[in-house]
Write a protein that holds these residues in place. Structure first.
Motif, PDB file in Angstrom:
ATOM      1  N   ILE A 135      52.772  72.561  54.252  1.00 48.79           N
ATOM      2  CA  ILE A 135      54.362  72.585  53.370  1.00 48.79           C
ATOM      3  C   ILE A 135      54.356  73.980  52.749  1.00 48.79           C
ATOM      4  O   ILE A 135      53.291  74.411  52.099  1.00 48.79           O
ATOM      5  CB  ILE A 135      54.311  71.406  52.622  1.00 48.79           C
ATOM      6  CG1 ILE A 135      54.153  70.257  53.140  1.00 48.79           C
ATOM      7  CG2 ILE A 135      55.644  71.531  51.704  1.00 48.79           C
ATOM      8  CD1 ILE A 135      53.946  68.640  51.982  1.00 48.79           C
ATOM      9  N   LYS A 136      55.456  74.594  52.940  1.00 48.30           N
ATOM     10  CA  LYS A 136      55.731  76.002  52.086  1.00 48.30           C
ATOM     11  C   LYS A 136      57.102  75.695  51.674  1.00 48.30           C
ATOM     12  O   LYS A 136      57.840  75.457  52.499  1.00 48.30           O
ATOM     13  CB  LYS A 136      55.661  76.994  53.138  1.00 48.30           C
ATOM     14  CG  LYS A 136      55.498  78.510  52.265  1.00 48.30           C
ATOM     15  CD  LYS A 136      55.186  79.523  53.426  1.00 48.30           C
ATOM     16  CE  LYS A 136      55.194  80.737  52.666  1.00 48.30           C
ATOM     17  NZ  LYS A 136      54.852  81.993  53.621  1.00 48.30           N
ATOM     18  N   ASP A 137      57.420  76.179  50.453  1.00 43.70           N
ATOM     19  CA  ASP A 137      58.513  76.159  49.534  1.00 43.70           C
ATOM     20  C   ASP A 137      59.280  74.727  49.798  1.00 43.70           C
ATOM     21  O   ASP A 137      60.656  74.713  50.031  1.00 43.70           O
ATOM     22  CB  ASP A 137      59.574  77.186  50.158  1.00 43.70           C
ATOM     23  CG  ASP A 137      58.556  78.499  49.904  1.00 43.70           C
ATOM     24  OD1 ASP A 137      58.014  78.600  48.799  1.00 43.70           O
ATOM     25  OD2 ASP A 137      58.964  79.294  50.719  1.00 43.70           O
ATOM     26  N   GLY A 138      58.651  73.612  49.985  1.00 47.27           N
ATOM     27  CA  GLY A 138      59.194  72.380  49.972  1.00 47.27           C
ATOM     28  C   GLY A 138      59.703  71.948  51.515  1.00 47.27           C
ATOM     29  O   GLY A 138      60.246  70.932  51.859  1.00 47.27           O
ATOM     30  N   LYS A 139      58.981  72.780  52.432  1.00 44.15           N
ATOM     31  CA  LYS A 139      59.446  72.476  53.952  1.00 44.15           C
ATOM     32  C   LYS A 139      58.214  72.212  54.532  1.00 44.15           C
ATOM     33  O   LYS A 139      57.285  72.799  54.480  1.00 44.15           O
ATOM     34  CB  LYS A 139      60.309  73.792  54.429  1.00 44.15           C
ATOM     35  CG  LYS A 139      60.639  73.534  55.794  1.00 44.15           C
ATOM     36  CD  LYS A 139      61.765  72.514  56.216  1.00 44.15           C
ATOM     37  CE  LYS A 139      62.358  72.476  57.440  1.00 44.15           C
ATOM     38  NZ  LYS A 139      61.200  72.070  58.625  1.00 44.15           N
ATOM     39  N   ILE A 140      58.172  70.960  55.255  1.00 44.89           N
ATOM     40  CA  ILE A 140      57.050  70.816  56.205  1.00 44.89           C
ATOM     41  C   ILE A 140      56.875  71.683  57.535  1.00 44.89           C
ATOM     42  O   ILE A 140      58.130  71.879  58.078  1.00 44.89           O
ATOM     43  CB  ILE A 140      57.040  69.443  56.658  1.00 44.89           C
ATOM     44  CG1 ILE A 140      57.072  68.100  55.253  1.00 44.89           C
ATOM     45  CG2 ILE A 140      56.155  69.014  57.575  1.00 44.89           C
ATOM     46  CD1 ILE A 140      57.151  66.849  55.767  1.00 44.89           C
ATOM     47  N   LEU A 141      55.993  72.341  57.957  1.00 42.95           N
ATOM     48  CA  LEU A 141      55.781  73.069  58.868  1.00 42.95           C
ATOM     49  C   LEU A 141      55.422  71.972  60.075  1.00 42.95           C
ATOM     50  O   LEU A 141      54.167  71.811  60.313  1.00 42.95           O
ATOM     51  CB  LEU A 141      54.743  74.235  58.629  1.00 42.95           C
ATOM     52  CG  LEU A 141      55.213  75.167  57.332  1.00 42.95           C
ATOM     53  CD1 LEU A 141      54.066  76.171  57.186  1.00 42.95           C
ATOM     54  CD2 LEU A 141      56.645  75.500  57.427  1.00 42.95           C
ATOM     55  N   GLU A 142      56.181  71.983  60.985  1.00 43.02           N
ATOM     56  CA  GLU A 142      55.929  70.786  61.867  1.00 43.02           C
ATOM     57  C   GLU A 142      54.893  71.288  62.964  1.00 43.02           C
ATOM     58  O   GLU A 142      53.898  70.324  63.663  1.00 43.02           O
ATOM     59  CB  GLU A 142      57.180  70.419  62.718  1.00 43.02           C
ATOM     60  CG  GLU A 142      58.049  69.589  61.771  1.00 43.02           C
ATOM     61  CD  GLU A 142      59.110  70.233  60.809  1.00 43.02           C
ATOM     62  OE1 GLU A 142      58.984  71.583  60.975  1.00 43.02           O
ATOM     63  OE2 GLU A 142      59.924  69.680  59.975  1.00 43.02           O
ATOM     64  N   ASP A 143      54.907  72.723  63.331  1.00 42.10           N
ATOM     65  CA  ASP A 143      54.056  73.247  64.107  1.00 42.10           C
ATOM     66  C   ASP A 143      52.716  72.989  63.850  1.00 42.10           C
ATOM     67  O   ASP A 143      51.715  72.847  64.743  1.00 42.10           O
ATOM     68  CB  ASP A 143      54.536  74.798  64.608  1.00 42.10           C
ATOM     69  CG  ASP A 143      55.895  74.508  65.512  1.00 42.10           C
ATOM     70  OD1 ASP A 143      56.092  73.665  66.001  1.00 42.10           O
ATOM     71  OD2 ASP A 143      56.237  75.735  65.299  1.00 42.10           O
ATOM     72  N   ASN A 144      52.524  73.502  62.453  1.00 41.01           N
ATOM     73  CA  ASN A 144      50.996  73.250  61.964  1.00 41.01           C
ATOM     74  C   ASN A 144      50.812  71.891  61.908  1.00 41.01           C
ATOM     75  O   ASN A 144      49.546  71.639  61.883  1.00 41.01           O
ATOM     76  CB  ASN A 144      51.308  73.813  60.461  1.00 41.01           C
ATOM     77  CG  ASN A 144      51.112  75.351  60.730  1.00 41.01           C
ATOM     78  OD1 ASN A 144      51.038  76.040  61.597  1.00 41.01           O
ATOM     79  ND2 ASN A 144      51.304  76.151  59.462  1.00 41.01           N
TER      80      ASN A 144
ATOM     81  N   ARG B 275      47.214  67.833  64.457  1.00 41.90           N
ATOM     82  CA  ARG B 275      47.049  66.290  64.859  1.00 41.90           C
ATOM     83  C   ARG B 275      47.386  65.331  63.667  1.00 41.90           C
ATOM     84  O   ARG B 275      46.612  64.420  63.512  1.00 41.90           O
ATOM     85  CB  ARG B 275      45.943  65.876  65.848  1.00 41.90           C
ATOM     86  CG  ARG B 275      46.025  66.896  66.721  1.00 41.90           C
ATOM     87  CD  ARG B 275      44.617  66.268  67.860  1.00 41.90           C
ATOM     88  NE  ARG B 275      44.255  67.157  68.982  1.00 41.90           N
ATOM     89  CZ  ARG B 275      43.663  68.193  68.976  1.00 41.90           C
ATOM     90  NH1 ARG B 275      43.086  68.614  67.950  1.00 41.90           N
ATOM     91  NH2 ARG B 275      43.634  68.836  70.181  1.00 41.90           N
ATOM     92  N   LEU B 276      48.256  65.893  62.925  1.00 43.48           N
ATOM     93  CA  LEU B 276      48.368  64.995  61.527  1.00 43.48           C
ATOM     94  C   LEU B 276      50.086  64.531  61.615  1.00 43.48           C
ATOM     95  O   LEU B 276      50.849  65.091  61.923  1.00 43.48           O
ATOM     96  CB  LEU B 276      48.381  65.956  60.253  1.00 43.48           C
ATOM     97  CG  LEU B 276      48.527  65.450  58.875  1.00 43.48           C
ATOM     98  CD1 LEU B 276      47.105  64.446  58.801  1.00 43.48           C
ATOM     99  CD2 LEU B 276      48.674  66.525  57.885  1.00 43.48           C
TER     100      LEU B 276
END
Length: 286
Positions: A98-107, A112-113
């Protein structure tokens, strides 16, 4: 020798050997395991079980394998200490989730989370809203650490501009009804001082299950008798109250005198004492 006795002796040998070899590898083997340490722990346990239960003549080969694994693991840990590239390759890099309140879907996909698993980990950190998270990262051991946005971080004395006294490690000076001399020496205290503090409380060393002294020299005790009330220390609150009274008296003397020089002296002393109280308040007020 009967086979069952041989198994008992070999099991004892395997347990003792595994204990000392694991101790050699260090505390990391019993803390949060990295990827390689996880493999090492499983393998060492499996080899130790083989050594204790194998009834063939080749059981000593298991001991050799155990030693090889420990030496190899020790070498890997040394390489990790010396090289960041080795650490990143063996234990994986940390991944930002998560960066700046935004989930990083690719990561998330890379690790595999699932979303449910991420939210569960956030709840373990007392975070229930993703928008409150400034930064969340998955460490190499799988743990997820979270940094809240500034407005959602807990208030600290620093935020409020309040000075607090420095805190050092509290030392256990009595344990299981026995005095521990080394912690007393660390604090620069003696058995005579400790006995004097216990006399004030009305207890003996044998009554105390655990006694601790903080960095300000205050003794707190936990008794074997759980129903007995332990008096709370009063020295610091009494000292603070006495100093406040002195300050009030100086102000009263300043108001009651007609002598200008005396009035000025009392006012100056009152202001100086007030400044001292501001400094001492975190130290002596409970």
């Amino acid at each position: 020798m009967p086979e069952w006795i041989e198994v008992i002796l070999r099991t004892i040998f395997a347990v003792v050997a595994l204990f000392f070899l694991t101790k050699l590898l260090g505390k990391r083997q019993v803390s949060q395991l990295s990827f390689f340490e996880y493999i090492t722990g499983i393998t060492l346990g499996s080899i130790a079980a083989y050594v204790s239960l194998d009834t063939d003549k080749t059981w000593h080969l298991g001991v050799i394998a155990l030693l090889v694994w420990v030496v190899f693991s020790y070498g890997i840990e040394y390489l990790q200490i010396k090289s960041k590239k080795a650490r990143d390759f063996i234990d994986f890099k940390a991944t930002v989730l998560i960066k700046d309140g935004k989930i990083l879907e690719d990561n998330m996909k890379k690790e595999r989370l699932t979303t449910d698993e991420l939210l569960e980990e956030l709840r373990k950190k007392d975070v229930f809203k993703v928008a409150d998270v400034e930064f969340a990262i998955m460490e190499s051991d799988g743990a997820i650490n979270v940094l809240l946005t500034r407005e959602n971080q807990p208030l600290t004395p620093k935020h409020l501009g309040v000075k607090v006294a420095p805190e050092r490690e509290t030392q256990a000076v009595i344990m299981d009804g026995k005095v521990l001399d080394e912690p007393l020496d660390t604090l620069g205290l003696t058995r005579g001082w400790l006995q004097g503090q216990l006399d004030k409380l009305g207890f003996t060393v044998e009554n105390v299950f655990l006694g601790q002294v903080d960095s300000y020299g205050e003794l707190t005790v936990d008794l074997y008798a759980d129903k007995v009330e332990v008096p709370q220390p009063q020295e610091k609150p009494q000292l603070y109250a006495l100093l406040k009274k002195c300050e009030a008296d100086l102000e009263m003397f300043s108001l009651s005198t007609e002598n200008k020089a005396a009035k000025q002296m009392y006012e100056q002393c009152s202001e100086q004492l007030q400044a001292i109280l501001v400094t001492l308040k975190p130290l002596i007020q409970s």
